[in-house]
Design an enzyme around this catalytic site. Structure first.
Site, PDB file in Angstrom:
ATOM      1  NE  ARG A  75     -35.013 -55.336 -48.770  1.00 42.45           N
ATOM      2  CZ  ARG A  75     -34.140 -56.326 -48.921  1.00 42.45           C
ATOM      3  NH1 ARG A  75     -33.388 -56.701 -47.909  1.00 42.45           N
ATOM      4  NH2 ARG A  75     -34.020 -56.946 -50.075  1.00 42.45           N
ATOM      5  CG  MET A 100     -24.784 -62.858 -47.523  1.00 42.19           C
ATOM      6  SD  MET A 100     -23.486 -61.770 -48.173  1.00 42.19           S
ATOM      7  CE  MET A 100     -23.777 -61.956 -49.921  1.00 42.19           C
ATOM      8  CB  ILE A 102     -30.301 -54.527 -48.572  1.00 41.50           C
ATOM      9  CG1 ILE A 102     -29.482 -55.072 -49.736  1.00 41.50           C
ATOM     10  CG2 ILE A 102     -30.379 -53.000 -48.621  1.00 41.50           C
ATOM     11  CD1 ILE A 102     -30.125 -54.873 -51.092  1.00 41.50           C
ATOM     12  CG  LEU A 103     -28.696 -53.986 -42.485  1.00 41.30           C
ATOM     13  CD1 LEU A 103     -27.405 -53.728 -41.715  1.00 41.30           C
ATOM     14  CD2 LEU A 103     -29.725 -54.673 -41.590  1.00 41.30           C
ATOM     15  CG  HIS A 117     -17.906 -55.349 -51.471  1.00 41.26           C
ATOM     16  ND1 HIS A 117     -19.099 -56.045 -51.542  1.00 41.26           N
ATOM     17  CD2 HIS A 117     -17.484 -55.205 -52.752  1.00 41.26           C
ATOM     18  CE1 HIS A 117     -19.389 -56.284 -52.800  1.00 41.26           C
ATOM     19  NE2 HIS A 117     -18.427 -55.799 -53.551  1.00 41.26           N
ATOM     20  CG  ASP A 153     -21.579 -53.418 -51.315  1.00 44.73           C
ATOM     21  OD1 ASP A 153     -21.564 -53.716 -50.110  1.00 44.73           O
ATOM     22  OD2 ASP A 153     -21.893 -54.222 -52.210  1.00 44.73           O
ATOM     23  CD  GLU A 182     -13.343 -60.844 -47.493  1.00 45.06           C
ATOM     24  OE1 GLU A 182     -14.200 -60.160 -48.049  1.00 45.06           O
ATOM     25  OE2 GLU A 182     -13.567 -62.005 -47.126  1.00 45.06           O
TER      26      GLU A 182
HETATM   27  C1  GRF Z   1     -16.758 -62.330 -47.530  1.00 46.06           C
HETATM   28  O1  GRF Z   1     -16.059 -62.484 -48.743  1.00 46.06           O
HETATM   29  C2  GRF Z   1     -17.323 -60.947 -47.426  1.00 46.06           C
HETATM   30  O2  GRF Z   1     -16.502 -59.976 -48.002  1.00 46.06           O
HETATM   31  C3  GRF Z   1     -18.587 -61.095 -48.236  1.00 46.06           C
HETATM   32  O3  GRF Z   1     -19.089 -62.354 -47.870  1.00 46.06           O
HETATM   33  C4  GRF Z   1     -18.008 -63.217 -47.530  1.00 46.06           C
HETATM   34  C5  GRF Z   1     -18.298 -63.785 -46.167  1.00 46.06           C
HETATM   35  O4  GRF Z   1     -17.412 -64.805 -45.787  1.00 46.06           O
HETATM   36  N1  GRF Z   1     -19.483 -59.990 -47.991  1.00 46.06           N
HETATM   37  P1  GRF Z   1     -17.414 -65.359 -44.279  1.00 46.06           P
HETATM   38  O5  GRF Z   1     -18.852 -65.696 -43.924  1.00 46.06           O
HETATM   39  O6  GRF Z   1     -16.857 -64.291 -43.400  1.00 46.06           O
HETATM   40  O7  GRF Z   1     -16.558 -66.593 -44.310  1.00 46.06           O
END
Ligand code: GRF
Length: 197
Positions: A75, A100, A102-103, A117, A153, A182
């Site tokens: 990582r 996606m 973990i950093l 999130h 998170d 979002e």
């Molecule tokens: C979003 O729901 C974000 O909250 C989650 O992954 C999804 C990514 O969607 N971590 P997109 O790639 O921005 O369409």
């Protein structure tokens, strides 16, 4: 007198999948003037060479770099490569938008980083947060924008919005309402941070 560089908020966006949040942020904020300086999306990076968001970035005219995590066995080595890719852009803020991975501190201690999130944190952390939120007995769901630290998170909350669940709503409909939320919340949270500085 301040230079142009000092008057620019340079954002780097990291994503892994569809990139719909990346697009919403670019549409809402790229080249937006603030009293403290103009916002520029200076770099867009993915760890996934097959990410749908690469085509979106291209369509939006924003160059997109790929740093494939599968080329690294540790990582930290991946995080270092990512750091080296981003550093020349000197971002004032790094935005995780569906990134996606973990950093490790190699990255998180180098750049000020925020994440979105799809749940009301601290509930339903992790990769299945949206499904767990949908399946829960709670009558509300929502979205959280937070600072990134070493805990998954777990960083301080910047902005959070709730929606009512609709009885009988299927998962696809629920997901699309969460994504729409979002797309409004993330640009607003970024503006809040930039304006506080
Ligand atoms: C979003 O729901 C974000 O909250 C989650 O992954 C999804 C990514 O969607 N971590 P997109 O790639 O921005 O369409």
């Amino acid at each position: 007198m301040t230079s142009d560089t000092e008057n620019t908020h340079r954002l780097a966006i990291l994503f892994s999948g569809e990139g719909s949040n990346m697009e919403a942020i670019i549409q809402a904020l790229h080249q937006k003037p603030l009293s403290s300086g103009q916002i520029i999306i200076s770099s867009v990076i993915t760890n996934n060479p097959n990410a749908g968001g690469i085509a979106r970035a291209k369509r939006l005219g924003v160059p997109c770099h790929v740093v494939d995590h599968r080329s690294f066995s540790q990582r930290e080595a991946f995080d270092l490569a990512l750091t080296e890719m981003i550093a020349p852009y000197d971002p004032t803020l790094v935005i995780l938008a569906g990134f996606m991975r973990i950093l490790t501190p190699v990255f998180t201690q180098r750049f000020r980083t925020i994440n979105i999130h799809p749940s009301l944190l601290p509930l339903f952390k992790g990769a299945h947060g949206i499904k767990e939120s949908y399946n829960s007995s709670m009558q509300v769901a929502g979205v959280t924008v937070h600072h990134v630290n070493e805990e998954l998170d777990g960083g301080e909350i910047i902005m959070q919005k709730a929606i009512e669940k609709i009885p009988g709503e299927d998962f696809a409909e629920f997901k699309s309402r969460i994504h729409a939320l979002e797309h409004r919340l993330y640009p607003a949270a970024i503006l809040k941070i930039l304006e506080q500085n």
